[in-house]
Design a protein around this motif. Structure first.
Motif, short mmCIF file in Angstrom:
data_model
loop_
_atom_site.label_atom_id
_atom_site.label_comp_id
_atom_site.label_asym_id
_atom_site.label_seq_id
_atom_site.Cartn_x
_atom_site.Cartn_y
_atom_site.Cartn_z
N UNK A 1 0.79 -1.17 -0.01
CA UNK A 1 -0.08 0.01 -0.05
C UNK A 1 1.00 1.24 0.00
N UNK A 2 0.26 2.33 -0.41
CA UNK A 2 0.97 3.72 -0.52
C UNK A 2 0.88 4.23 0.54
N UNK A 3 2.03 4.55 1.49
CA UNK A 3 2.07 5.54 2.74
C UNK A 3 3.21 6.68 2.37
N UNK A 4 3.51 7.53 3.46
CA UNK A 4 4.33 8.56 3.32
C UNK A 4 5.76 7.86 3.05
N UNK B 1 6.32 9.72 -8.62
CA UNK B 1 6.42 10.34 -7.64
C UNK B 1 6.93 9.94 -6.36
N UNK B 2 7.32 10.88 -5.47
CA UNK B 2 7.55 10.41 -3.94
C UNK B 2 6.71 11.27 -3.20
N UNK B 3 6.02 10.55 -2.25
CA UNK B 3 5.28 11.25 -1.13
C UNK B 3 6.01 11.97 0.07
N UNK B 4 6.31 12.88 0.05
CA UNK B 4 7.14 13.67 1.13
C UNK B 4 6.52 14.66 1.97
N UNK B 5 7.00 15.30 2.89
CA UNK B 5 6.46 16.30 3.63
C UNK B 5 6.34 17.71 2.90
N UNK B 6 5.89 18.45 3.39
CA UNK B 6 5.53 19.91 2.67
C UNK B 6 6.75 20.56 2.65
N UNK C 1 10.44 14.96 -8.42
CA UNK C 1 9.32 14.26 -8.51
C UNK C 1 8.74 14.11 -7.13
N UNK C 2 9.18 15.16 -6.11
CA UNK C 2 8.84 14.93 -4.62
C UNK C 2 7.46 15.66 -4.62
N UNK C 3 6.27 15.27 -4.31
CA UNK C 3 5.28 15.88 -3.89
C UNK C 3 4.58 16.04 -2.62
N UNK C 4 4.12 16.81 -2.01
CA UNK C 4 3.67 16.91 -0.79
C UNK C 4 2.37 16.01 -0.39
N UNK C 5 2.49 15.57 0.98
CA UNK C 5 1.52 14.42 1.35
C UNK C 5 0.38 15.11 1.37
N UNK C 6 0.27 16.57 1.58
CA UNK C 6 -0.78 17.72 1.29
C UNK C 6 -1.53 17.92 0.17
N UNK C 7 -0.77 17.34 -0.86
CA UNK C 7 -1.30 17.65 -2.17
C UNK C 7 -2.48 16.94 -2.74
N UNK C 8 -3.43 17.18 -3.56
CA UNK C 8 -4.59 16.47 -3.91
C UNK C 8 -4.30 15.04 -4.25
N UNK D 1 -1.49 13.36 -3.90
CA UNK D 1 -0.79 12.36 -2.64
C UNK D 1 -2.17 12.15 -1.97
N UNK D 2 -2.94 12.63 -1.52
CA UNK D 2 -4.02 12.57 -0.44
C UNK D 2 -4.76 11.21 -1.11
N UNK D 3 -4.98 11.40 -2.49
CA UNK D 3 -5.76 10.38 -3.04
C UNK D 3 -5.09 9.03 -3.09
N UNK D 4 -3.81 9.06 -3.30
CA UNK D 4 -2.93 7.65 -3.54
C UNK D 4 -2.71 7.24 -2.15
N UNK D 5 -2.88 7.94 -1.11
CA UNK D 5 -2.38 7.10 0.28
C UNK D 5 -3.28 5.91 0.45
N UNK D 6 -2.89 4.90 0.75
CA UNK D 6 -3.69 3.75 0.90
C UNK D 6 -3.92 2.75 -0.38
N UNK D 7 -3.66 3.32 -1.38
CA UNK D 7 -4.04 2.54 -2.65
C UNK D 7 -2.82 1.31 -2.79
N UNK D 8 -3.22 0.42 -3.89
CA UNK D 8 -2.30 -0.56 -4.12
C UNK D 8 -1.93 -0.56 -5.79
N UNK D 9 -1.32 -1.57 -6.25
CA UNK D 9 -0.89 -1.53 -7.61
C UNK D 9 -2.28 -1.74 -8.25
#
Length: 155
Positions: free
Chosen positions: A84-87, A103-108, A116-123, A125-133
């Motif tokens: 799953x996708x996490x921080x 992309x890499x989900x990182x802190x703001x 390719x670093x995007x904020x965990x607060x971005x739309x 990243x928020x949608x990707x969290x918890x998703x799988x392949x």
């Protein structure tokens, strides 16, 4: 909305290095400012005016870093469930047009589009969290829907 307090270990180290470098730069600017001030009339002294402005900017950033660093929570371990996708995950997605992006989900505090670093607060990243392949993610950007398909996840 306040920004997330999460940061990778690498990001935290970079901010600490920046703080150290800002303090060193500040010492140099204070010396240059003193020398410029000794030259006399400060109202028309371009060097003095420039150094005062530079010192204000350095002090502003130092204050920010001194306030922000203690509040950050360093995430330095991969999650137990790497499916799953996490921080801090590297996520490869495919757009509807067939373009692949990673992309890499990182802190703001770590955002860097060139890496390719995007904020965990971005739309996204928020949608990707918890998703799988093979999951599909839909976000709305400037009134348009964008669809992404998760191709790969790594930590």
């Amino acid at each position: 909305m306040a920004s997330s307090p999460y940061i990778t270990a690498e990001g935290y180290a970079e901010l600490n290095q920046e703080l150290t470098a800002r303090w060193a730069r500040r010492r140099d600017v204070v010396k240059a400012l003193s020398a410029a001030a000794a030259e006399g009339d400060r109202s028309e002294n371009a060097e003095y005016i420039y150094r005062k402005k530079e010192l204000r900017e350095i002090d502003r950033r130092i204050r920010y870093l001194q306030k922000r660093l203690p509040d950050l929570k360093v995430v330095d371990q991969a999650p137990d469930n790497k499916d799953h996708i996490f921080f801090a995950a590297w996520v490869t997605v495919e757009t509807e047009e067939g373009d692949e992006k990673e992309y890499r989900i990182v802190g703001p505090d770590e955002i860097d589009a060139s890496k390719g670093y995007i904020s965990i607060d971005s739309p996204l990243a928020r949608k990707l969290l918890g998703k799988t392949i093979d999951d599909e993610v839909v976000i709305e950007v400037a009134g348009q829907k964008k669809v992404y398909f998760v191709l790969a996840i790594r930590y």
